[in-house]
Design a protein around this motif. Structure first.
Motif, PDB file in Angstrom:
ATOM      1  N   GLU B 108      11.551 -67.192 -28.019  1.00  4.88           N
ATOM      2  CA  GLU B 108      11.977 -67.385 -26.634  1.00  4.88           C
ATOM      3  C   GLU B 108      11.840 -66.106 -25.832  1.00  4.88           C
ATOM      4  O   GLU B 108      11.535 -66.098 -24.654  1.00  4.88           O
ATOM      5  CB  GLU B 108      13.424 -67.876 -26.627  1.00  4.88           C
ATOM      6  N   THR B 109      12.084 -65.004 -26.440  1.00  3.26           N
ATOM      7  CA  THR B 109      11.936 -63.726 -25.741  1.00  3.26           C
ATOM      8  C   THR B 109      10.479 -63.487 -25.382  1.00  3.26           C
ATOM      9  O   THR B 109      10.153 -62.994 -24.293  1.00  3.26           O
ATOM     10  CB  THR B 109      12.483 -62.585 -26.622  1.00  3.26           C
ATOM     11  N   MET B 112       9.529 -65.364 -22.400  1.00  5.39           N
ATOM     12  CA  MET B 112      10.000 -64.729 -21.181  1.00  5.39           C
ATOM     13  C   MET B 112       9.101 -63.576 -20.784  1.00  5.39           C
ATOM     14  O   MET B 112       8.843 -63.326 -19.622  1.00  5.39           O
ATOM     15  CB  MET B 112      11.438 -64.228 -21.376  1.00  5.39           C
ATOM     16  N   VAL B 117       4.247 -61.725 -17.035  1.00  5.40           N
ATOM     17  CA  VAL B 117       2.832 -61.495 -16.749  1.00  5.40           C
ATOM     18  C   VAL B 117       2.290 -62.621 -15.871  1.00  5.40           C
ATOM     19  O   VAL B 117       1.503 -62.385 -14.934  1.00  5.40           O
ATOM     20  CB  VAL B 117       2.061 -61.401 -18.058  1.00  5.40           C
ATOM     21  N   LEU B 119       3.916 -64.454 -13.772  1.00  8.55           N
ATOM     22  CA  LEU B 119       4.399 -64.368 -12.397  1.00  8.55           C
ATOM     23  C   LEU B 119       3.659 -63.281 -11.632  1.00  8.55           C
ATOM     24  O   LEU B 119       3.355 -63.447 -10.440  1.00  8.55           O
ATOM     25  CB  LEU B 119       5.902 -64.075 -12.407  1.00  8.55           C
ATOM     26  N   ILE B 120       3.356 -62.188 -12.284  1.00 12.58           N
ATOM     27  CA  ILE B 120       2.606 -61.128 -11.602  1.00 12.58           C
ATOM     28  C   ILE B 120       1.214 -61.646 -11.261  1.00 12.58           C
ATOM     29  O   ILE B 120       0.679 -61.406 -10.169  1.00 12.58           O
ATOM     30  CB  ILE B 120       2.547 -59.866 -12.477  1.00 12.58           C
ATOM     31  N   TYR B 121       0.580 -62.280 -12.194  1.00  9.77           N
ATOM     32  CA  TYR B 121      -0.748 -62.827 -11.944  1.00  9.77           C
ATOM     33  C   TYR B 121      -0.721 -63.851 -10.827  1.00  9.77           C
ATOM     34  O   TYR B 121      -1.631 -63.892 -10.008  1.00  9.77           O
ATOM     35  CB  TYR B 121      -1.273 -63.457 -13.215  1.00  9.77           C
ATOM     36  N   GLY B 123       1.374 -63.909  -8.377  1.00  5.28           N
ATOM     37  CA  GLY B 123       1.549 -63.140  -7.154  1.00  5.28           C
ATOM     38  C   GLY B 123       0.255 -62.539  -6.674  1.00  5.28           C
ATOM     39  O   GLY B 123      -0.032 -62.509  -5.470  1.00  5.28           O
ATOM     40  N   ILE B 124      -0.551 -62.090  -7.607  1.00 11.09           N
ATOM     41  CA  ILE B 124      -1.828 -61.501  -7.236  1.00 11.09           C
ATOM     42  C   ILE B 124      -2.751 -62.589  -6.663  1.00 11.09           C
ATOM     43  O   ILE B 124      -3.452 -62.348  -5.667  1.00 11.09           O
ATOM     44  CB  ILE B 124      -2.435 -60.818  -8.455  1.00 11.09           C
ATOM     45  N   ARG B 125      -2.759 -63.748  -7.220  1.00  9.68           N
ATOM     46  CA  ARG B 125      -3.700 -64.805  -6.842  1.00  9.68           C
ATOM     47  C   ARG B 125      -3.145 -65.711  -5.734  1.00  9.68           C
ATOM     48  O   ARG B 125      -3.819 -66.660  -5.330  1.00  9.68           O
ATOM     49  CB  ARG B 125      -3.998 -65.661  -8.046  1.00  9.68           C
ATOM     50  N   LEU B 126      -1.951 -65.417  -5.297  1.00 16.63           N
ATOM     51  CA  LEU B 126      -1.344 -66.317  -4.312  1.00 16.63           C
ATOM     52  C   LEU B 126      -2.144 -66.366  -3.027  1.00 16.63           C
ATOM     53  O   LEU B 126      -2.438 -67.464  -2.519  1.00 16.63           O
ATOM     54  CB  LEU B 126       0.090 -65.849  -4.024  1.00 16.63           C
ATOM     55  N   LEU B 143       8.150 -58.516  -2.579  1.00 13.12           N
ATOM     56  CA  LEU B 143       7.903 -57.101  -2.794  1.00 13.12           C
ATOM     57  C   LEU B 143       9.087 -56.255  -2.322  1.00 13.12           C
ATOM     58  O   LEU B 143       9.489 -55.257  -2.992  1.00 13.12           O
ATOM     59  CB  LEU B 143       6.640 -56.665  -2.068  1.00 13.12           C
ATOM     60  N   MET B 146      11.870 -56.603  -4.747  1.00 14.72           N
ATOM     61  CA  MET B 146      11.523 -55.894  -5.974  1.00 14.72           C
ATOM     62  C   MET B 146      11.679 -54.390  -5.764  1.00 14.72           C
ATOM     63  O   MET B 146      12.199 -53.649  -6.640  1.00 14.72           O
ATOM     64  CB  MET B 146      10.101 -56.234  -6.404  1.00 14.72           C
TER      65      MET B 146
END
Lengths: 994, 206
Positions: B108-109, B112, B117, B119-121, B123-126, B143, B146
């Protein structure tokens, strides 16, 4: 009110009454008598089925009487006495009732609606005479003011006899004139006349002859009786029936039973008697129906045409001796007999033909000018101009002319009839075509006719007859039909007995006119043709002069010039063939030459010959040669029809087997002739079809697929940065020094705990958040432990108790606190049911968790000693990353405590949550439901900073910050890059489209 | 028969619990507790039924030789082993803890971590797929938050962490959250009332 006159008895009745008060008949013939009648049947409706018995009342009076009379006559054995022919006066009233019923069959004639008085006078005199007996009552009861002649005759009503008229003849009774004739006639039995219309066995005909002979002799006039005698002595009389309606049929059950004696008129009975006295009474030429049928038609039919009776009389003249001839003359001199009949009787040596008629009045129909057809009257007039035998009949003719003006017309009486009268040796059948069916079948009276007379007059008579028939073709359709039926059955007289014109006639050709049988004695010879026949246009016949149909159309009606002098063939055609003369004589002149040649060649082809005898109207329908001829120019394909109805036409299929000459069919090219434009179109279509079969190449669409390299890069960078920072334990990032109120409150609540109490730790977070939650909850739990709180751990998640154990182990590793299960903390385990479990635990923790350790309830063991209710906990710390679980814990606990235990302080609720749940849980903090809130790693770090601790928060803070910074950078750079790419792609698309 | 009694039971039970909140008498409280405890027991039984259903599904998948039947077999084996060990040793046994710590916790960890990773990806492709204003605002907000969550190494951006981020969370986020919570609460209340009046029957029947 207007009175109504009874149609039956003539009694005057009131208009209100329905039935006659005298006879009981219906005064009004209405359809209301029928059920549902009175209404017109609309279209589409089916008429109401009625029984015949129901319709009896609706029958007209004349029909009723007819039916009654028939029934009565059937019952009577002896026929009622035939009134004497001399009795011209109306019958006695006694006889009237009897005759009234008997005359019912004749009422149908009386019921004819004829409002024209002149026509009534002209045509119905002889008819009225026949019906004189029937209407005596009416005559008596008729209004005196209205003469019978003037009285209109309506349907259903018998015409009222005038004073001058005799009573109508009833069924079974002979007309008066006939009866008169019978009185004067000889006692010889007359042979029955051949029934031209009905077939009858010879036996029945003989019976008929006998019955006819039983008629009272006193009824016939002398000349008729003489005629009948002569007839019987020479040849069997042709059993003829008077002109009857076409529906004449065998005697029905309803037909009146006619006494043979009464049925036949005297002259007819005399004719029969004459016929029977011959050496060999020939069988009737014509097969007739039963004698009863003959009786009935003859007896029923009072309207024996004069020409028929004349025929009979002529047939009898051969047998009648001169003395006997005078008898009819004598009779003819009487006012009753027509002139032609009287002439016939005076001149003819033949026995009087057997004439079966009802007793007629002396005013014979023949005398009435209106009765005789024109051709008969013409015959009379023509006969008057002939030789001495004819001269002898002149007075008779003259008498007849005086009395019967209609007969004086030359064109009325056929010449052959007048010849018969004059010669006295001719037997003319009622139907000229009937007589000559075969020589063997000629009636006696016909055969008894002297040959010398026939030889002289056959031709002329035949010509006249053909002419008259042509002009009167419409008047004697029934006769012709009967002729067609009975042509083979009519006995022909012998040559010696036949008049000239008859002897010249040959056997009637059943098929072609071209068939000329020389052995047959022609009925007529040209030399013997009377003048009126000679005057007729010559008719071209087969053989010598044969009339054949030609290819060309001809008019339907043939003028007089078509007919030529009658020849033997003509007479044969006229009298012997099935087709009437007017029909057979018609033919185009153009085809005569061809047809004659063809007819000679095809004598044996009866079909073809018959086809040649097409009437003009049929020939007119033939296709014209110019139309029928085909478009082919090949002469070999032209077939000229030589025979048949298409004779003369070209391009027709030959009737002969083999369909003409066999020729090789024309060769046709199978190559398809296609023009250039068609070829181009076909090529275009072919190309389209070929294009359809080819697969369409699809351009691969650019799809946006995930870039796995970028993910690996991101993962590697994060792993590197975070890992390096975590492993280096560098303090690149300063601790958060912000003052967070919710953290401060939490710290304050924990600091306010008395210590040594029980704290409820609720571990409701998942294993994946254990790292963050550990860093978040560690400082709080450490503070609680520093305060000496005992911990009670529960979880509504199955993994919660295990996570709690791991968390406490970590805590123990980082701090100097010793945590021992059962001493300073108790792990109560998992509570199922979600919200229900929470509520259950909140309501009654001990009831919810029954756990025993060493057979003791944990609630009795430390650290849970003294904890009986939820409110006994010093603080409730909820550790969760899930918003719903946090909310549920808060809502359930505060609601329960607020509702039930208002006075009891509700334990403070502290929450250590993940950073992701902070926005949702923070309102609970803001509302005061939650006393303290520590969220995320930053909160943990802050909490540690505020406590001056150095725990997981500070350890993870640098790596967290670096990792978060890296994420921020990657997101920013990546987003910017993708944004630019997208914008650039958007700009390119419109340009490409344009 | 079930069409009549099932709604009756559900309605009666719900009314008792609800009335118990408004009239916290001892009898009603006791009755409510009993009903709640029954719900807890039924929930525990429902978990057991769920496990059995899981087994049947994967067994059927293995029997039909469907795709991924190997993972179904691994699941069934793991389930049986864990079940047997837990029944025999107990949930607090160190073996069980080791199994948990060695298998469940890392798995499970790790999931997570992969989600980070991802979510970052994302965000980049959004902006590549949705290059509209809302997407940009969303991304900028993310941003900022964050940045305010963690100070920059060696440099702390002023007002971001102390003012902007707290304001964003306390005002914008909280307001939105409260609105969501109110909607959820109202929906939960209406759902409860529909069950109480028999309009909705999640327990089955028509």
């Amino acid at each position: 009110m207007e009175d109504i006159r009874c149609p039956v008895c003539g009694e005057t009745n009131s208009s209100a009454s329905e039935n006659c008060k005298k006879c009981g008949e219906l005064l009004r013939q209405t359809t209301s008598e029928l059920d549902g009648a009175g209404k017109l049947i609309d279209s589409g409706q089916s008429p109401t089925a009625k029984k015949t018995s129901e319709l009896e009342s609706a029958l007209p009076a004349w029909l009723k009487n007819a039916r009654k009379g028939e029934n009565e006559e059937a019952e009577e054995e002896a026929p009622p006495p035939v009134p004497a022919a001399e009795d011209k006066n109306p019958p006695s009233p006694v006889e009237e009732p009897e005759t009234a019923d008997d005359a019912a069959p004749l009422d149908w004639l009386a019921g004819l609606d004829d409002e024209d008085e002149e026509e009534d006078e002209e045509s119905a005199d002889w008819l009225v005479n026949l019906q004189g007996d029937l209407f005596t009552e009416e005559a008596e009861e008729a209004p005196p003011g209205i003469p019978a002649a003037d009285e209109p005759i309506t349907a259903g009503d018998a015409p009222r006899l005038s004073d001058e008229e005799e009573e109508p003849i009833k069924t079974g009774e002979l007309p008066g004139w006939v009866s008169d004739l019978q009185d004067e006639s000889a006692e010889e039995e007359a042979e029955p006349l051949p029934d031209l219309f009905e077939k009858e066995s010879s036996e029945t005909s003989q019976e008929f002859v006998e019955d006819v002979g039983d008629a009272k002799s006193g009824e016939l006039p002398d000349w008729l009786s003489d005629l009948s005698k002569e007839e019987s002595s020479t040849s069997p009389s042709i059993e003829t029936s008077p002109v009857q309606p076409a529906s004449v049929s065998p005697v029905d059950a309803d037909s009146p039973s006619i006494d043979p004696e009464e049925s036949l008129p005297d002259w007819m009975s005399n004719l029969q008697a004459d016929a029977t006295t011959e050496e060999e009474p020939a069988p009737p030429v014509i097969e007739e129906d039963s004698q009863t049928e003959e009786k009935s038609p003859l007896s029923v039919d009072d309207d024996l045409p004069d020409w028929m009776s004349g025929l009979q009389s002529d047939a009898v003249t051969e047998e009648i001796t001169p003395e006997e001839e005078s008898a009819p003359t004598t009779v003819a001199s009487d006012e009753d007999l027509p002139d032609w009949m009287s002439d016939r009787g005076s001149t003819s040596d033949a026995p009087p033909p057997v004439i079966e008629e009802d007793s007629q009045t002396e005013e014979s129909p023949l005398r009435a000018d209106d009765d005789l057809p024109d051709w008969m009257s013409g015959l009379q007039s023509d006969a008057a101009t002939e030789t001495s035998p004819e001269e002898e009949a002149t007075p008779v003719v003259e008498d007849s002319q005086r009395e019967e003006p209609s007969l004086s017309a030359d064109d009325d009486l056929p010449d052959w009839m007048s010849d018969i009268q004059s010669d006295g040796a001719e037997e003319i059948t009622e139907e000229p075509s009937l007589d000559l069916a075969s020589d063997d079948d000629a009636p006696d009276w016909l055969s008894s006719l002297p040959a010398e007379d026939s030889s002289a007059e056959d031709a002329s008579l035949a010509d006249d007859l053909s002419e008259k028939e042509a002009s009167q073709q419409e008047s004697v359709p029934s006769v012709e039909s009967a002729v067609d039926a009975d042509e083979t059955e009519i006995p022909l007289p012998t040559e010696s007995d036949l008049p000239d014109w008859l002897s010249k006639m040959e056997k009637p050709a059943t098929g072609s006119l071209a068939e000329v049988k020389p052995e047959e004695t022609p009925a007529f010879s040209e030399g013997d043709a009377p003048d009126w026949l000679e005057s007729l246009p010559s008719v071209e016949t087969s053989g010598d002069e044969e009339v054949t149909p030609s290819a060309s159309a001809s008019s339907v009606f043939v003028g007089d010039d078509v007919f030529s002098d009658a020849s033997e063939d003509d007479t044969d055609e006229i009298f012997g063939i099935e087709m009437p003369d007017w029909l057979s004589s018609l033919g185009p002149e153009d085809a005569d030459a061809e047809a004659s040649a063809e007819a000679e060649a095809s004598e044996g082809d009866e079909d073809l010959s018959s086809e040649e005898e097409l009437p003009s109207w049929v020939q007119a329908m033939r296709p014209v040669a110019s139309v029928v001829s085909g478009s082919s120019d090949d002469e070999s394909e032209h077939i000229v029809a030589e025979t048949g109805p298409l004779a003369g036409l070209t391009g027709v299929l030959p009737a002969s087997p083999g369909l003409g000459e066999l020729s090789k069919p024309r060769a046709h090219s199978i190559k398809l002739q296609v023009s250039e434009s068609q070829q181009s179109s076909a090529a275009m279509l072919e190309g389209l079809l070929a294009g359809e079969a080819e697969p369409i190449s699809f351009s691969a669409q650019e799809k946006t697929s995930s870039i796995p390299v970028l993910r690996w890069v991101i993962a590697i960078l994060l792993f590197f940065v975070v890992g390096s920072s975590l492993s280096s334990q560098t303090r690149m990032v300063s601790s958060p020094n912000m003052e967070i109120p919710e953290i401060r409150d939490a710290i304050n609540i924990v600091n306010q705990l008395p210590g040594g109490g029980s704290t409820l730790l609720i571990f409701d977070y998942e294993a994946g958040f254990s790292g963050e939650m550990g860093a978040v909850a560690a400082p709080l739990v450490m503070q609680l432990l520093s305060r000496g709180e005992n911990l009670a751990i529960i979880s509504t998640s199955p993994t919660g108790p295990v996570l709690a154990e791991n968390f406490l182990g970590e805590i123990q590793k980082q701090s100097d606190y010793e945590l021992q299960a059962g001493a300073n903390y108790r792990n109560l385990g998992y509570i199922p049911g979600g919200a229900s479990g929470m509520l259950s635990f909140i309501s009654n923790p001990q009831a919810t968790l029954h756990k025993q350790v060493d057979q003791k309830s944990v609630w009795d063991l430390p650290p849970l000693e003294g904890v009986n209710r939820f409110s006994d906990f010093s603080v409730v710390v909820i550790l969760t990353e899930d918003v719903e679980k946090g909310r549920t814990w808060v809502e359930q606990s505060t609601t329960f405590f607020g509702s039930i235990e208002n006075a009891i302080s509700v334990p403070p609720i502290l929450m250590a949550i993940s950073a992701q749940a902070e926005p949702i849980i923070y309102p609970y903090y803001a509302s005061g439901q939650v006393s303290g809130l520590v969220s995320g790693l930053s909160g943990g770090a802050t909490y540690e900073r505020m406590l001056g601790q150095n725990g997981f928060g500070r350890k993870y803070w640098d790596s967290y910050s670096v990792g978060l910074l890296l994420a921020e950078i990657m997101i920013a750079i990546g987003a910017m890059t993708n944004l630019l790419v997208a914008l650039r792609a958007r700009q390119k698309t419109p340009k490409e489209e344009n | 028969m079930s069409r009549f009694f099932a709604p009756v039971i559900a309605i009666v039970a719900g009314l008792l619990v609800l009335v118990g909140y408004f009239f916290p008498t001892n009898s009603l409280a006791a009755l409510r507790m009993i009903i709640v405890q029954w719900a807890v027991i039924l929930a525990g039984a429902a978990i057991f039924v769920g496990v059995l259903n899981l087994l049947s599904v994967h067994v059927k998948k293995i029997g039909n030789k469907e795709k991924g039947r190997g993972y179904s077999l691994l699941l069934i084996i793991s389930l049986l082993i864990t079940f047997v060990l837990g029944m025999v040793l107990g949930p607090n046994n160190p073996i069980m803890t080791n199994i948990f710590n060695a298998i469940i916790l890392p798995v499970e960890t790790s999931l997570m971590a992969v989600m980070a990773v991802t979510l970052i990806y994302a965000g980049i492709r959004l902006l590549r797929h949705r290059n509209d204003l809302m997407a940009i605002i969303f991304l900028l907000t993310a941003l900022v938050v964050m940045l305010g969550s963690a100070p920059l190494p060696f440099y702390e951006i002023p007002l971001v962490g102390s003012y902007i981020r707290p304001k964003i969370i306390s005002i914008f986020a909280s307001s939105g959250a409260r609105g969501i919570l109110l909607g959820v609460a109202l929906g939960t209340l209406l759902t409860g009332l529909r069950i109480l009046i028999g309009a909705d029957r999640p327990y089955g029947g028509k």
